[in-house]
Design an enzyme around this catalytic site. Structure first.
Site, mmCIF file in Angstrom:
data_model
loop_
_atom_site.group_PDB
_atom_site.id
_atom_site.type_symbol
_atom_site.label_atom_id
_atom_site.label_comp_id
_atom_site.label_asym_id
_atom_site.label_seq_id
_atom_site.Cartn_x
_atom_site.Cartn_y
_atom_site.Cartn_z
ATOM 1 N NE ARG A 82 -19.026 30.420 6.646
ATOM 2 C CZ ARG A 82 -18.644 31.385 7.621
ATOM 3 N NH1 ARG A 82 -19.612 31.971 7.994
ATOM 4 N NH2 ARG A 82 -17.434 31.456 8.209
ATOM 5 C CB SER A 105 -17.489 25.922 6.002
ATOM 6 O OG SER A 105 -17.820 27.076 6.338
ATOM 7 C CE1 TYR A 137 -14.179 23.445 2.686
ATOM 8 C CE2 TYR A 137 -13.514 25.763 1.569
ATOM 9 C CZ TYR A 137 -14.175 24.760 2.551
ATOM 10 O OH TYR A 137 -15.315 25.273 3.052
ATOM 11 C CD GLU A 144 -11.521 29.599 -0.900
ATOM 12 O OE1 GLU A 144 -10.237 29.741 -1.468
ATOM 13 O OE2 GLU A 144 -12.028 28.724 -0.332
#
Lengths: 344, 344
Positions: free
Chosen positions: A73, A75, A196, A286
């Site tokens: 992941r 983040s 992002y 994504e």
């Protein structure tokens, strides 16, 4: 079945077992308390299978994709948290978990690693984990965070020589990097809505200003989220290259830079394919990631990017290029894995 | 002549006389030396006429635009330099120069002001200059810098209550703001290639996360450079609004947020008009600004955005809306100026 192999170049393990995420919490707590990191928990194959089958694998099947280039992941990489040791242990835990997914579902996933970056720590210190992932775990690429400070942009641009040891190792191992930031600590930047996309745009412009690919002609970088703002402003970037006395973008950058298709509506995908050469576009979704809902205008998931690409009506040869040919070229180690298997 | 009034909503005085720019250098030098600021130089009308006629006015005529909403050079606002007093004196000098241009060419230019923002200084302190520009100089709007720290993003988001005094004054004066950063001190961000575009995207996402227009239903904000990355990623933003439990963007933001047409190639303009409601698009070129060269693919200037808009083949009513109707609605004080004059 779709006759073309469909490789999604951009998937994160956003549904990792709770025990994994809780370990991270306890790791950071231990760091803050000045105590040793706790032992990593036992996580059963069943737990992993459960989180994958009900999520990424289910969507792969529903959307008729074959394989996802799978990484931890983004983040949660949180390179800004703790120190180098915190990042090393966390990257190792995350990458080992990805390796288990790949072992459990070798036909559906191939690994890309998280690096143990840490603000102010030389990037050399992340090379051992990259080598371990590629040489021991069979990973085919890496995610490189251009801003380990988590939204404060306190390190040097990607063209700075301090990054070069990473690029040298990437060329040596023949693995590409996706340029991908992690969570934002800066209240100005929403992670998936600003940070992002800004990072993508920023990375491209840094590469445009520099001459990185003169030094590393074989280096390959993927800029995700459809290249940030770049294709929409392609005229601006062509013009800036000219103003900065750089060669045309096709020569200057586009032998080495690739964009994915993580753009969540048809007009955006249409523009991407109109403006960017097909050689530079890799299918990606994504998923399960930034935007998980259903578009009321279409009745389909926003991140079901295959629908938008299919709607382009590409020839079979061009579809094959976007869906797998380009990924096999950019990720040669994936190509080898597939060849060994006798895949399409 | 074009039968529709063509208003360019985004022009900067990037060609100001040398004496003006040199005064800035001496102002900053005086600040650094702890000395009083030097007297502002005498600049003749002829000098100003010369810089305008050979540049912006020439291009206006060549491109058949009628009027430019004109503001000081954005990259030179440099709110991060010096302190509040430096910013106050510099903003005043820049705005006075714009007022002279408008006085010399009242048919071709109307003023928008630079604010004396300064990092950490309450935005209330910029209200006096805004009032002076609107009430005494006849300006019709302002440029609001969402990051006075110059690329370090150290202040609060635009939705923070600390910005509210500015919004209250804008509503009271009935003037809109263009959200526009200045130069970047952060080596990660090229000004026109990354920082500007990122700031646009960032501002939009801040507004999406917040509920600013519930508090200020009459506030109007223009996000330049075609809205940064936003139209290209419109599906992402629609999906994020849904995930964040906000109303659809049409209700949540698009009664108050406008994009200009500073997108320097046809496919980008095509996407902008496909995705964004015509009510929310204001013609702009950013000339003479970010990208000054000629596109070898078209033989025309990159920033000649009127060509791209004309190529859309809009109806006359829709053209009028984009070229002047929307600007008159968003800048009511401009509408009044034009009406007083009996303009089309």
């Amino acid at each position: 079945m779709d006759p073309i192999l469909i490789i999604d170049c951009h998937g994160h393990y956003t549904t990792a077992p709770d025990a994994h995420n809780l370990w991270r919490v306890s790791e950071v707590a231990a760091f803050n308390a000045g105590e040793p990191f706790p032992a990593y928990p036992v996580i059963s194959d069943e737990e992993i299978i459960d989180t994958i089958e009900n999520n990424q694998l289910r969507l792969q099947r529903e959307r008729r994709a074959d394989m996802t280039i799978f990484s931890p992941r983004a983040s949660a990489m949180e390179h800004h948290v703790g120190d180098e040791h915190v990042s090393v242990a966390w990257a190792r835990a995350c990458n080992d978990l990805i390796a288990r997914v790949v072992t459990l579902f070798p036909d559906n996933f191939v690994g890309v690693c998280q690096l143990p970056q840490s603000p102010g720590v030389p990037v050399e210190r992340a090379l051992a984990e990259l080598e371990r992932c590629v040489n021991e775990l069979g990973f085919v690429g890496l995610n490189l965070n251009p801003d380990p400070s988590g939204g404060w942009w306190q390190g040097p641009p990607l063209t700075d020589v301090s990054w070069y040891p990473m690029y040298e190792k990437m060329v040596e191992l023949d693995v590409p990097a996706m340029i991908h930031v992690s969570a934002s600590c800066n209240p100005n930047f929403h992670a998936t809505g600003a940070y992002y996309i800004n990072a993508d745009t920023t990375a491209f412009m840094q590469l445009l200003q520099g001459d990185l690919f003169s030094d590393f002609p074989d280096l390959r970088l993927i800029i995700p989220h459809g290249g940030g703002a770049v294709p929409y402003h392609w005229g601006r970037y062509r013009g800036l290259a000219d103003m900065l006395k750089k060669p045309p973008l096709a020569q200057h950058l586009m032998k080495n830079v690739f964009f994915d298709t993580c753009v969540y509506h048809q007009p955006g995908i249409d523009l991407l394919f109109e403006v960017i050469d097909l050689d530079n576009i890799l299918f990606g979704s994504e998923m399960m990631g930034a935007v998980r809902g259903i578009d009321p205008e279409t009745g389909h998931y926003f991140d079901d990017t295959k629908r938008y690409v299919d709607a382009l009506g590409l020839t079979s040869a061009k579809s094959e290029q976007v869906y797998s040919g380009n990924a096999r070229r950019v990720f040669p180690r994936l190509h080898d894995v597939l060849n060994d298997r006798g895949s399409k």
